[in-house]
Design a protein around this motif. Structure first.
Motif, PDB file in Angstrom:
ATOM      1  N   ASP A 272       0.858  -1.082   0.031  1.00  0.00           N
ATOM      2  CA  ASP A 272      -0.052   0.002  -0.081  1.00  0.00           C
ATOM      3  C   ASP A 272       0.989   1.176   0.153  1.00  0.00           C
ATOM      4  N   GLY A 273       0.712   2.160  -0.803  1.00  0.00           N
ATOM      5  CA  GLY A 273       1.359   3.471  -0.789  1.00  0.00           C
ATOM      6  C   GLY A 273       2.607   3.261  -1.783  1.00  0.00           C
ATOM      7  N   GLU A 274       2.825   2.103  -2.205  1.00  0.00           N
ATOM      8  CA  GLU A 274       4.002   1.934  -3.207  1.00  0.00           C
ATOM      9  C   GLU A 274       3.544   2.027  -4.798  1.00  0.00           C
ATOM     10  N   PRO A 275       4.093   2.707  -5.688  1.00  0.00           N
ATOM     11  CA  PRO A 275       3.828   2.746  -6.955  1.00  0.00           C
ATOM     12  C   PRO A 275       4.156   1.508  -7.566  1.00  0.00           C
ATOM     13  N   GLY A 276       3.163   1.172  -8.544  1.00  0.00           N
ATOM     14  CA  GLY A 276       3.458  -0.291  -9.478  1.00  0.00           C
ATOM     15  C   GLY A 276       2.742  -0.240 -10.524  1.00  0.00           C
ATOM     16  N   GLU A 277       2.904  -0.938 -11.353  1.00  0.00           N
ATOM     17  CA  GLU A 277       2.087  -1.278 -12.654  1.00  0.00           C
ATOM     18  C   GLU A 277       0.739  -2.108 -12.426  1.00  0.00           C
ATOM     19  N   LEU A 278      -0.395  -1.353 -13.034  1.00  0.00           N
ATOM     20  CA  LEU A 278      -1.823  -1.951 -12.910  1.00  0.00           C
ATOM     21  C   LEU A 278      -1.853  -2.987 -13.868  1.00  0.00           C
ATOM     22  N   VAL A 279      -1.888  -4.287 -13.457  1.00  0.00           N
ATOM     23  CA  VAL A 279      -2.274  -5.566 -14.046  1.00  0.00           C
ATOM     24  C   VAL A 279      -3.532  -6.053 -14.104  1.00  0.00           C
ATOM     25  N   HIS A 280      -4.425  -6.541 -15.105  1.00  0.00           N
ATOM     26  CA  HIS A 280      -5.603  -6.633 -15.266  1.00  0.00           C
ATOM     27  C   HIS A 280      -5.572  -8.150 -15.618  1.00  0.00           C
ATOM     28  N   ALA A 281      -6.271  -9.025 -14.898  1.00  0.00           N
ATOM     29  CA  ALA A 281      -6.529 -10.548 -15.136  1.00  0.00           C
ATOM     30  C   ALA A 281      -7.859 -10.707 -15.065  1.00  0.00           C
ATOM     31  N   GLY A 282      -8.351 -11.989 -15.510  1.00  0.00           N
ATOM     32  CA  GLY A 282      -9.719 -12.370 -15.504  1.00  0.00           C
ATOM     33  C   GLY A 282     -10.291 -12.479 -16.990  1.00  0.00           C
ATOM     34  N   PRO A 283     -11.729 -12.779 -16.935  1.00  0.00           N
ATOM     35  CA  PRO A 283     -12.544 -13.123 -18.308  1.00  0.00           C
ATOM     36  C   PRO A 283     -12.640 -11.716 -19.128  1.00  0.00           C
ATOM     37  N   LEU A 284     -12.385 -10.559 -18.565  1.00  0.00           N
ATOM     38  CA  LEU A 284     -12.551  -9.305 -19.516  1.00  0.00           C
ATOM     39  C   LEU A 284     -11.269  -9.093 -20.358  1.00  0.00           C
ATOM     40  N   VAL A 285     -10.124  -9.759 -19.995  1.00  0.00           N
ATOM     41  CA  VAL A 285      -8.925  -9.685 -20.814  1.00  0.00           C
ATOM     42  C   VAL A 285      -9.033 -10.103 -22.342  1.00  0.00           C
ATOM     43  N   ALA A 286      -8.875  -9.273 -23.342  1.00  0.00           N
ATOM     44  CA  ALA A 286      -8.987  -9.442 -24.626  1.00  0.00           C
ATOM     45  C   ALA A 286      -8.096 -10.646 -25.007  1.00  0.00           C
ATOM     46  N   LYS A 287      -8.176 -10.904 -26.345  1.00  0.00           N
ATOM     47  CA  LYS A 287      -7.434 -11.979 -27.163  1.00  0.00           C
ATOM     48  C   LYS A 287      -6.081 -11.629 -27.659  1.00  0.00           C
TER      49      LYS A 287
END
Length: 500
Positions: free
Chosen positions: A339-354
């Motif tokens: 918490d409070g530490e910058p990082g890259e937003l990574v998105h997982a799950g069924p909305l991820v495109a092909k």
């Protein structure tokens, strides 16, 4: 919506989500209830099949927001085709790239746009059909039995950093995205959504799909001025409106009679962060509307939203993950940031495109295995955006890695400078850029929409709010700033202008 169905269906089944005699489309182009929308989708799908196309062929549309344009995503899905919508504002060269890249077999457009095309713009294997010449069969196709994992759309990014990339989307991607948004926006059959964003834009297309998922009515609008939007809200009893920040700036500056502004039940923002002054202004202007701040990227449709109950206390937050999404803040070594530490937003799950259409190299860079901590696993979208999660689990956007300014050894988020500039009240919009500097590496250039006579006021505010290393060396004033076809500020065009 009272319930949220997690099992995806073929996209064209959205025509069966509303009561048959309930309004599904309304506006300048005409009105359709859900039964009529289903018939139009079936007839348009039948026409596509009659053109000698094969399942999986690409069909492009380059249209304003007509009834045909609105039905195209579902009709192509019903016919087993892959729809590639082209932004109505694009010029012939950009259209030519999309047609060639997608391998489109068919382009549906209007006579005016067709007249702007030059020899060679339309590939030889692609037929061009004018929308007013469509002869739809009386008998249409019934709802499809398509595999929800099959491709049904290629959405092209705006191309602000180069040639547009085609993002491949499945029935499940679009279906679950529609259900997710309808759920967290609490859309109901009585809601009426004014669709002002381009239908080629992921959020623009979702305006239609999420409204239909809830059984509500979509009102497509091609507008010229903010006043057109105000009139449409009044004329069509609009309850729901989604925009991008530059549009919200214009709408906040428009004249809204109190009784018309009070009709909106919910307003939402995507495509960039809202500034604190804009949040405050929209909250005052639309007292009866819940304000949803959202974050998304075409490669995963949408990742986060902020509960409207938190917008006053957390006006710069992009919230937390939407239904069907898993959002992680990740260090460079793949572990989860504190918490409070910058990082890259990574998105997982069924909305991820092909992935990207016919682009394995760029797909491998953006679509990579999910971090070990992911509960979904599989392939994730590594956004390239830097965010920070606070102790309450809420995210704040910091900036894109490729836009960060490196000055005197500091990595500076342009959005921090831009937000501070707007909060001064001296500028309506601003873009901060890094420009080469022998001493600093990069110096900060601020391009502002406003009056040059306010520069002293602006600089005084920036000195009060920002450290010395974040102060702009130069401020360039403009009466207007360029925008890309999706209505966002065109940072690449501004950068090119400043470099010239």
């Amino acid at each position: 919506m009272q319930t949220m169905e997690a099992h995806p269906r073929p996209l064209d089944h959205l025509t069966r989500m509303g009561r048959a005699d309930a309004p599904a489309l309304d506006g300048r182009a005409g009105s359709l209830d859900f039964a009529a929308l289903d018939r139009l989708v079936g007839r348009l799908a039948g026409w596509m099949r009659a053109q000698g196309l094969e399942p999986g062929d690409r069909i492009a549309s380059w249209l304003p927001k007509t009834l045909i344009a609105c039905a195209m995503p579902l009709a192509a899905a019903r016919a087993g085709m892959i729809h590639a919508p082209v932004n109505a504002l694009l010029k012939h060269g950009q259209v030519a790239h999309i047609l060639a890249d997608s391998g489109a077999r068919l382009l549906v457009t209007g006579a005016g746009r067709a007249a702007t095309l030059e020899p060679g713009d339309v590939p030889g294997a692609c037929a061009l059909v004018l929308d007013d010449a469509l002869a739809l069969p009386e008998a249409g196709l019934e709802p499809s039995t398509a595999d929800p994992d099959a491709l049904c759309a290629i959405l092209y990014t705006s191309g602000s950093t180069g040639r547009p990339k085609g993002v491949m989307l499945s029935h499940a991607n679009l279906w679950l995205g529609a259900v997710s948004v309808a759920h967290y926006l609490k859309l109901a059959p009585s809601d009426r959504t004014l669709c002002v964003l381009p239908l080629s834009f992921d959020a623009g297309q979702n305006q239609l799909l999420s409204t239909w998922a809830a059984g509500g009515c979509a009102i497509p609008l091609d507008y010229l001025t903010p006043r057109d939007v105000v009139r449409a809200v009044e004329r069509h009893d609009v309850t729901t409106l989604c925009g991008v920040p530059p549009l919200w700036v214009q709408l906040a500056e428009a004249h809204w009679p109190a009784d018309i502004a009070a009709r909106l039940k919910r307003i939402s923002n995507t495509g960039g962060a809202l500034t604190v002054p804009l949040v405050r202004g929209l909250r005052a202007l639309f007292p009866n509307a819940e304000l949803y701040a959202m974050y998304g990227l075409t490669e995963a449709f949408r990742s986060t939203y902020l509960d409207p109950a938190l917008i006053d206390s957390h006006p710069t937050s992009i919230g937390s993950e939407i239904p069907f999404a898993e959002v992680l803040v990740v260090r460079k070594d793949g572990t989860i940031a504190a918490d409070g530490e910058p990082g890259e937003l990574v998105h997982a799950g069924p909305l991820v495109a092909k992935g990207y259409w016919r682009d394995a190299e760029r797909t491998a860079l953006r679509f990579r295995p999910a971090p070990p901590a992911s509960r979904y696993g599989g392939v994730a979208v590594w956004s390239g955006d830097t965010v920070v999660r606070d102790g309450e689990g809420l995210l704040r956007f910091v900036g894109r890695d490729d836009e960060m300014i490196k000055s005197s050894g500091n990595r500076i988020s342009p959005s921090e400078i831009e937000d501070a500039a707007v909060s001064s009240g001296a500028v309506a919009e601003a873009v901060a850029l890094g420009v080469p500097d022998e001493r600093l590496g990069q110096a900060i250039l601020l391009v502002a929409r406003g009056q040059a006579g306010d520069e002293a006021r602006l600089r005084a505010h920036l000195k009060q709010e920002l450290p010395g290393f974040m102060q702009p060396g130069t401020i360039v004033w403009r009466a207007e700033l360029p925008r890309n076809p999706n209505g966002k500020l065109d940072r690449a065009a501004i950068r090119r202008e400043m470099a010239g």
